[in-house]
Design a protein around this motif. Structure first.
Motif: not given
Length: 556
Positions: A255-261, A268-274, A306-320
Motif C-alpha cells: 500500500a504505497p502512500g498509505a498513512t497510519v489512519e 482493523g480487526k472488525d474491518r474484514h479487509e486485510l 517513522v517506525l515509532h509512529k507505526w508501532q504506536t498507531g497500530l498498537a490497539e487495532d491493525g497489525w504491522n
C-alpha cells in the motif's frame, strides 16, 4: 490481544528468478527452490512468499501476468509448483503467493479481446478513454516508471491506462464481471492449498471517477486520484466476503502512500479487509524532494520517528508488517548498516530491530547472509525496467550527469536485491551452471550460505536464534511497545511488555561506541541478557560497541 498464526509467523520472501536455478538456463526456478527447502527449514521460517511465478512475457519480471492459472515456462510447470507446495507443507511451512490484480500483461487474453473492438465483452475489463481533441492523452498522470500513464492504441483509436509499464494495462475494478473473474482465480489457488496472498499495489485498484488531472501544465503525479481511492475498502470487503473469509489465510497488501489512519482501515480487526499492509514511509527516509532517486542522508531520529509512529498507531487495532528490504528495495545492510568493516554486526543489529518490534517480520532472500548492494560498471549490466527508463529520461534525454545517476542506481536501484542468491564459492555462487540472467555480486566468495551455515557465529545463525526466541517468547509477538531515550541521536531503545514479562531492546545505529545511560527503573543489573550480536566477553554495561544490539529480560 487476539492470537493468530500470521502474527506469530516469520515470512521469507523468495524472488524466484534469482534464488536457485536447477536446469542451467541461468534463471532460478521452482525445482531450484524445492532443492533448498531444508535450508529454509533450518533457518526456522514459517511462511514462504513467492514473488510472481505465473505466465508472463517478463516486461517487469513477472509482475505483468499473461495467464493467472499457469506457471511461467522459465520457472517450470504446474506440477513443479504442486510438488513445491507439498514439500513446504510436509516441512510444516506455508506458502503465500503474489496476487497482482491492479494490472495484467497486455498479452493476457482479456486485454487482447479488450483492445480488439469497443463493443467486445472484455472492453471494460480495462480502462479506455479517448484522447483530447489536440491529440494529447486523456489526463496528465505519470507512470511509476517514467513518462505518461496512457498508451495510444491504433486498433480502436483510444488510450488505455497503465500506471506501470505500457505492457501492464490497469484492470477496471469498477466492472463487477472483472472482479468476479479475479475472485474465481483466487479461489482456484486457495483450493489448490495456497495459504495466503501478498497483494501487489492493492491500494491503487480504485480510481476517482472521471480520472481527473490536477490542471498543471505537463505530466504530473496522479496519485491523489488512484491511491486509496473512493471504493478501495468496498472492493476489499467484497473480496474478503466472497473469497478470503472462506479459508484460513494470511494476507498482506502492498500500500504505497498509505498513512497510519488508512492502514487501520485496511487492517482493523472488525474491518474484514486485510491483516497487514506494507507501508513505505520508512523507505523514504533517504529520499529528497524529487523522490526516490534524489539521495539525501537518512538519520536515526528520522527512521525512528517513522517506525515509532507505526508501532504506536497500530498498537490497539491493525497489525504491522516489519521489513527493511525486499525485491524493490536495496539491501538493508548497505542502506541502514555498514556493509564494510561492520557488515556482520550491523546486519545482526538490524535483524534484532525487525524481530523485536511488534508485527510480523519479513526476511528477503540473502538478508540472513548479510548480502550487500552491487556496483555494476555500466548501465548495460542492469536489467530492471525502472532503472533503464529513469536513466534514459534523466541522462539520455535530460542531459544529467551519468556519474550522479549511476550513484543513485547503486544506492537505491531494485537490481541490488535481484542479484543471484549466493550459495557457495563455486562459479556463479552456485546459483547456476549456466550464464546468470543478471550478474552475481563478486563478493560471493566471502558472503555465501555454505560458509554461513558452517560458522556458528554467522548472521545466518543469529537469525535462527531470533526466530527461535520468537517462537518461545510470546512477549516478542504480543508485548506492548514503549519507546525510551526518544531523543538519542545514535541509540534506538524500547521495551516490550506482556503480563509480568518485560524486555529491553537497545540498538546502536552507528559505527562508534556510545555511552548507554538508561533511564531510572530500566537498569539492567539483575536483568538477564537474552541475545546480543557481540561476544559477551568485553561487554561494558555502560557502553554499546559499534552497531551493538542487546536484548534484556527485566522484571516488569
Amino acid at each position: 490481544m487476539e492470537q493468530a498464526f500470521w502474527k506469530e509467523a516469520v515470512v521469507y520472501q523468495i524472488y524466484p528468478r534469482s534464488f536457485k536455478d536447477s536446469n542451467g538456463d541461468g534463471i532460478g526456478d521452482l525445482q531450484g527452490i524445492h532443492s533448498k527447502l531444508d535450508y529454509l527449514k533450518e533457518l526456522g521460517v514459517d511462511v514462504i512468499w513467492l514473488s510472481p511465478v505465473y505466465k508472463s512475457p517478463n516486461d517487469d519480471n513477472g509482475y505483468d501476468i499473461s495467464d493467472y492459472y499457469d506457471i511461467m515456462d522459465e520457472f517450470g510447470t504446474l506440477q513443479d509448483w504442486e510438488e513445491l507446495l507439498a514439500g513446504l507443507h510436509n516441512r510444516g511451512m506455508k506458502l503465500m503467493m503474489d496476487l497482482v490484480v491492479n494490472h495484467s500483461s497486455d498479452e493476457h487474453a482479456w486485454f487482447m479481446e479488450s483492445r480488439s473492438s469497443k463493443d467486445n465483452p472484455y472492453r471494460d475489463y480495462y480502462i479506455w478513454r479517448p484522447g483530447h481533441e489536440d491529440g494529447t492523452a486523456p489526463n496528465n498522470w505519470t507512470s511509476f516508471f517514467s513518462g505518461s500513464a496512457w498508451q495510444y492504441d491504433d486498433t480502436t483509436a483510444e488510450y488505455y491506462l497503465h500506471l506501470f509499464t505500457k505492457k501492464q494495462p490497469d484492470l477496471n475494478w469498477e466492472n463487477p464481471k472483472l472482479r468476479q473473474s479475479i475472485y474465481d482465480m483466487m479461489t482456484f489457488w486457495l483450493d489448490k492449498g495456497v495459504d495466503g496472498f501478498r497483494m501487489d499495489v492493492i491500494n491503487l485498484i480504485s480510481k476517482v471517477p472521471g480520472l481527473p488531472d490536477d490542471g498543471k501544465e505537463g505530466l504530473s503525479d496522479g496519485s491523489p486520484y488512484y491511491m486509496n481511492g473512493p471504493r478501495i475498502h468496498e472492493f476489499l470487503r467484497e473480496m474478503n466476503e466472497q473469497v478470503l473469509s472462506k479459508y484460513e489465510v494470511m494476507t498482506v497488501g502492498e500500500a504505497p502512500g498509505a498513512t497510519v489512519e488508512e492502514a487501520i482501515k485496511y487492517t482493523g480487526k472488525d474491518r474484514h479487509e486485510l491483516q497487514m499492509v506494507f507501508q513505505f514511509e520508512h523507505m523514504d527516509v533517504d529520499s529528497g524532494a524529487e523522490g526516490k532517486w534524489d539521495l539525501v542522508p537518512w538519520t536515526l531520529p528520522k527512521l525512528r520517528e517513522v517506525l515509532h509512529k507505526w508501532q504506536t498507531g497500530l498498537a490497539e487495532d491493525g497489525w504491522n508488517s516489519l521489513y527493511l528490504n525486499n525485491h524493490d528495495q536495496p539491501r538493508m545492510v548497505s542502506r541502514f548498516g555498514n556493509d564494510k568493516e561492520y557488515r556482520g554486526e550491523s546486519a545482526k543489529m538490524l535483524a534484532t530491530l525487525l524481530h523485536t518490534l511488534k508485527g510480523t517480520p519479513y526476511i528477503f532472500q540473502g538478508e540472513e547472509l548479510g548480502m550487500t548492494n552491487v556496483k555494476f560498471i555500466s548501465i548495460e549490466e542492469y536489467r530492471d525496467v525502472e532503472i533503464h527508463n529513469m536513466y534514459n529520461e534523466k541522462v539520455v534525454q535530460g542531459g544529467a550527469d551519468p556519474g550522479t545517476i549511476m550513484q543513485a542506481i547503486e544506492t537505491k536501484g531494485r537490481d541490488n536485491a535481484r542479484t543471484p542468491m549466493q550459495w557457495n564459492t563455486e562459479a556463479n555462487a552456485g546459483f547456476t551452471t549456466g550464464t546468470p540472467w543478471i550478474s552475481v555480486n563478486p563478493n560471493y566468495t566471502e558472503i555465501n550460505a555454505e560458509a554461513a551455515v558452517a560458522d556458528p557465529e554467522s548472521i545466518f545463525h543469529y537469525y535462527r536464534k531470533l526466530i527461535a526466541l520468537r517462537k518461545q517468547n510470546p512477549v516478542m509477538v504480543y508485548g506492548d511497545y514503549e519507546l525510551i531515550m526518544q531523543d538519542h541521536e545514535q541509540i534506538y531503545a524500547y521495551t516490550r511488555t506482556l503480563n509480568q514479562e518485560k524486555w529491553l531492546i537497545v540498538l546502536n545505529f552507528t559505527g562508534e561506541p556510545v555511552m548507554l545511560d538508561l533511564p531510572d527503573g530500566l537498569r539492567t543489573e539483575g536483568g538477564r541478557l537474552i541475545i546480543t550480536n557481540y561476544p559477551e566477553d568485553g561487554m561494558n554495561a555502560g557502553e554499546l560497541r559499534p552497531y551493538e544490539a542487546r536484548v534484556y529480560s527485566l522484571k516488569a
